[in-house]
Design an enzyme around this catalytic site. Structure first.
Site, PDB file in Angstrom:
ATOM      1  N   ASN A  84      17.154 -26.570  -6.626  1.00 24.05           N
ATOM      2  CA  ASN A  84      18.594 -26.746  -6.568  1.00 24.05           C
ATOM      3  C   ASN A  84      19.061 -26.834  -5.118  1.00 24.05           C
ATOM      4  OD1 ASN A  84      21.446 -26.354  -7.932  1.00 24.05           O
ATOM      5  ND2 ASN A  84      21.411 -24.953  -6.195  1.00 24.05           N
ATOM      6  N   GLU A  85      19.636 -27.957  -4.765  1.00 23.59           N
ATOM      7  CA  GLU A  85      20.357 -28.141  -3.495  1.00 23.59           C
ATOM      8  C   GLU A  85      19.536 -27.777  -2.262  1.00 23.59           C
ATOM      9  OE1 GLU A  85      24.185 -26.324  -3.400  1.00 23.59           O
ATOM     10  OE2 GLU A  85      24.919 -27.353  -5.185  1.00 23.59           O
ATOM     11  N   ASN A 122      25.293 -32.130  -8.257  1.00 21.24           N
ATOM     12  CA  ASN A 122      26.243 -31.038  -8.112  1.00 21.24           C
ATOM     13  C   ASN A 122      27.418 -31.574  -7.303  1.00 21.24           C
ATOM     14  OD1 ASN A 122      24.240 -29.564  -9.331  1.00 21.24           O
ATOM     15  ND2 ASN A 122      23.764 -28.287  -7.564  1.00 21.24           N
ATOM     16  N   TRP A 159      30.528 -25.757 -13.806  1.00 21.65           N
ATOM     17  CA  TRP A 159      30.188 -24.593 -12.988  1.00 21.65           C
ATOM     18  C   TRP A 159      31.439 -23.746 -12.871  1.00 21.65           C
ATOM     19  CZ3 TRP A 159      25.558 -22.966 -11.492  1.00 21.65           C
ATOM     20  CH2 TRP A 159      25.510 -21.879 -10.615  1.00 21.65           C
ATOM     21  N   LYS A 175      35.032 -19.949 -10.146  1.00 25.63           N
ATOM     22  CA  LYS A 175      35.031 -21.229 -10.859  1.00 25.63           C
ATOM     23  C   LYS A 175      34.772 -21.070 -12.361  1.00 25.63           C
ATOM     24  CE  LYS A 175      33.342 -23.902  -6.883  1.00 25.63           C
ATOM     25  NZ  LYS A 175      32.927 -22.769  -6.023  1.00 25.63           N
TER      26      LYS A 175
END
Length: 658
Positions: A392-393, A444, A531, A552
């Protein structure tokens, strides 16, 4: 083994010794974390804590092999039993087992000591992330007593039974059952394996047993059987999450006997799936648009130490929302989460905690690869899991990162070639190397929030650009969202600074209204993940009037309030009757001019203000608006009415004008 632990949040010399005096320590039960309160602060404790437990194992377990199991300890655990070090586990999210036969003695008092360290370690992922890293024995602890002729207990703490589905159709399904058989006796044994498939009523629909085979002492073997289920009832997502059970028995036929020495039961949900770059996700041969949420293991006042009841409540809320998929971010979740997804038909994206950055070291590579092996082995049989997330990222598109991601994609293919490797990328472009290793990727993207831009068109334009430039690669949306403090309100705010202290609930709702309008019209996006489902602790954040909270979520961190945006998705995703007045928590007003907005899956909605009709509205977007509404001084009562599925439903709020 959850009851009766002693705990201290410090490093103590000699605490592993059986005779150590822990009377001054705190009495706790597991699941437990020492960061339940301070995880929302920038200085939350990351270091060493000790746990000790005195226990008496029943004498009748003598002769059994004993295994001490931890469902999750963050992030390095050293375990002693009666003063002997029985093992170390690195990685904060996967299950692990240590053999304690001959060390943990049945019929007498025993002392278990566990040293836990959640300090930053450059060789263990995640190195950093947008969530707090709670320390402690934060999942269940258990002791397993097993016959020496057994299904292997030490296969990375997996079940030892692996169900591979082949040729699944409405007419039949073929399942290859691999059982990791092991003989820990000091003499040879004649062993056979029986596999029985039962349906949801317990009726036997398939029964197969292997011929006895000689097992030398201290040896193992993979026993492979092929079982056919005729005219199977398929696991069909939320529509029909039908589960069979695969029951595997180990039989000891030594000397002409026939004794069952071990048995393992695993869920079996028969289904097919695929991704198409143009038409998205398909389940059992039919297109199924995946729409859902991402999930963190975090709860107000408990941190990561959730109970099974807490997890069931979370899935109740996810199910009420109408989601049909969950991304279990950013690490392996508790087994109960995957069980709940199996039972409720929720398609799962499971992943490892490779977040943000990597360390170009052998230790980091091996640790990360091991976490992926553990994730797959321990969860292989869950029918809900379709995607294995490998990262992820990542912040750099460099050689070290790509080499690691490439090796992780290879592990997925070797361990489980039938499922889909996935990656979550936030670069916003289509041609970065780090997203090329997995079979699919998700973006994302936070246009209109962290990424700036417009909430009305940028998300759709991003998706179109990626799809046009990479048309043969399936595309998902792994994250999108905006923050909301349920105490902050404004009438149709046009923009919000994500880093500011002002996060009105109404902006989050507008964000998701615009986002879903763009996503719902693009079937090539195989899945979308809000998210996040719940607000969660993120120690470094200071925004939205709630320090240490990523807000969020569609639901507050304490699960007490479902935000307006929750009901927007419920009106669009769920078949349950929905009729909901937005801005309901904005009870004290200073401006008479306002708007009434309602989310509903009704065809028409009627409204009254202080008993006077505001008329009816119809809407194809599930959003019903009355503009130009004027409040009177004092309390104002709004009532909306709609007929849904032949039944009348109402909702009401009171707004006071000062």
């Amino acid at each position: 083994m959850n009851q009766g632990w002693q705990f201290t949040r410090s490093d103590v010399n000699g605490a592993e010794a059986p005779g150590f005096d822990d009377s001054g320590w705190a009495a706790v039960n597991t699941p437990h974390t020492w960061n339940a309160a301070d995880c929302v602060t920038k200085t939350y404790y990351r270091g060493i804590g000790w746990y000790r437990q005195s226990c008496t194992v029943p004498a009748e377990l003598a002769g059994r092999m004993l295994y001490l199991q931890f469902a999750g300890v963050n992030q390095v655990a050293d375990v002693w039993v009666n003063g002997k070090h029985v093992g170390r586990h690195k990685g904060g999210y996967s299950r692990f087992r240590f053999p304690v036969t001959g060390v943990l003695v049945p019929g007498q008092d025993n002392v278990i000591a566990v040293k836990v360290n959640n300090a930053h370690d450059p060789d263990i992922a995640p190195l950093s992330a947008d969530f707090s890293f709670d320390g402690g024995i934060y999942r269940n602890v258990s002791l397993h007593a097993v016959d020496p002729l057994q299904v292997q207990m030490l296969d990375l703490a997996g079940p030892g039974v692996y169900l591979r589905q082949r040729d699944v159709s409405a007419n039949s399904a073929t399942v290859t059952v691999t059982t990791k058989l092991w003989n820990h006796h000091t003499d040879a044994r004649s062993a056979s394996v029986r596999t029985v498939i039962t349906d949801a009523t317990g009726t036997v629909i398939a029964d197969q047993r292997t011929a006895a085979r000689e097992m030398a002492p201290g040896t193992g073997a993979d026993v492979v059987q092929t079982v056919t289920v005729s005219r199977p009832r398929l696991w069909n997502g939320v529509t029909d999450p039908y589960l069979y059970q695969a029951n595997v028995e180990v039989h000891d036929a030594t000397g002409g006997a026939d004794t069952i020495t071990d048995a393992v039961t695993e869920p079996l949900g028969l289904r097919t799936f695929k991704l198409d770059p143009a038409t998205g996700f398909h389940l059992n041969g039919k297109p199924l648009g995946l729409h859902g949420v991402s999930l963190h293991q975090d709860l107000a006042d408990k941190g990561w130490a959730l109970s099974d009841a807490d997890r069931a409540r979370d899935f109740d809320l996810i199910q009420d929302l109408g989601a049909n998929t969950v991304r279990m971010a950013h690490y392996q979740h508790d087994q109960n989460d995957y069980n709940l997804a199996d039972e409720r038909g929720i398609v799962v994206w499971a992943e490892i905690p490779l977040v943000d950055t990597v360390t170009a070291s052998t230790g980091f590579t091996e640790s990360t690869q091991n976490q992926l092996h553990e994730l797959i082995r321990q969860n292989y049989n869950h029918p809900s899991i379709v995607f294995w997330g490998i990262g992820n990222e990542q912040r750099k598109d460099d050689t070290a990162t790509n080499t690691l991601l490439g090796s992780l994609a290879d592990i997925v293919m070797a361990e489980d070639p039938d499922r889909i490797s996935a990656y979550a990328d936030d670069s916003g472009t289509w041609d970065v190397g780090i997203r090329r290793h997995s079979q699919t990727f998700g973006g994302n993207q936070y246009y209109g929030w962290d990424d700036g831009g417009s909430i009305h068109d940028d998300l759709g334009e991003w998706a179109d650009t990626v799809h046009e430039n990479d048309p043969t690669r399936p595309l998902g949306l792994s994250e999108y969202g905006a923050g909301a403090n349920t105490a902050h309100h404004a009438l149709n705010p046009s923009s919000v600074d994500a880093e500011s202290q002002w996060h009105p609930e109404e902006y989050q709702a507008l964000f998701h209204e615009a986002a879903w309008q763009q996503l719902a019209t693009r079937p090539f996006i195989w899945g979308t993940y809000v998210w996040n489902m719940f607000d969660f602790a993120s120690s470094w954040r200071n925004e939205g009037g709630q320090p240490g909270i990523n807000d969020k979520g569609l639901v507050t961190r304490d699960r007490a309030v479902r935000k307006d945006a929750f009901y927007f998705y419920r009106a669009n995703w769920s078949t349950a009757p929905t009729l909901y007045i937005t801005s309901r928590r904005w009870t004290r007003r200073t401006d008479a001019a306002t708007e009434l907005k309602v989310y509903s899956n009704a065809d028409t909605v009627s409204a009254t203000l202080n008993g006077s009709s505001l008329g009816g509205r119809s809407s194809a977007s599930r959003i019903f608006r009355w503009t130009g509404v004027t409040l009177q001084p004092g309390p104002n009562t709004v009532v909306v009415t709609a007929t849904i599925n032949g039944e009348t439903h109402t909702d009401t709020v009171t707004w006071s004008l000062a």
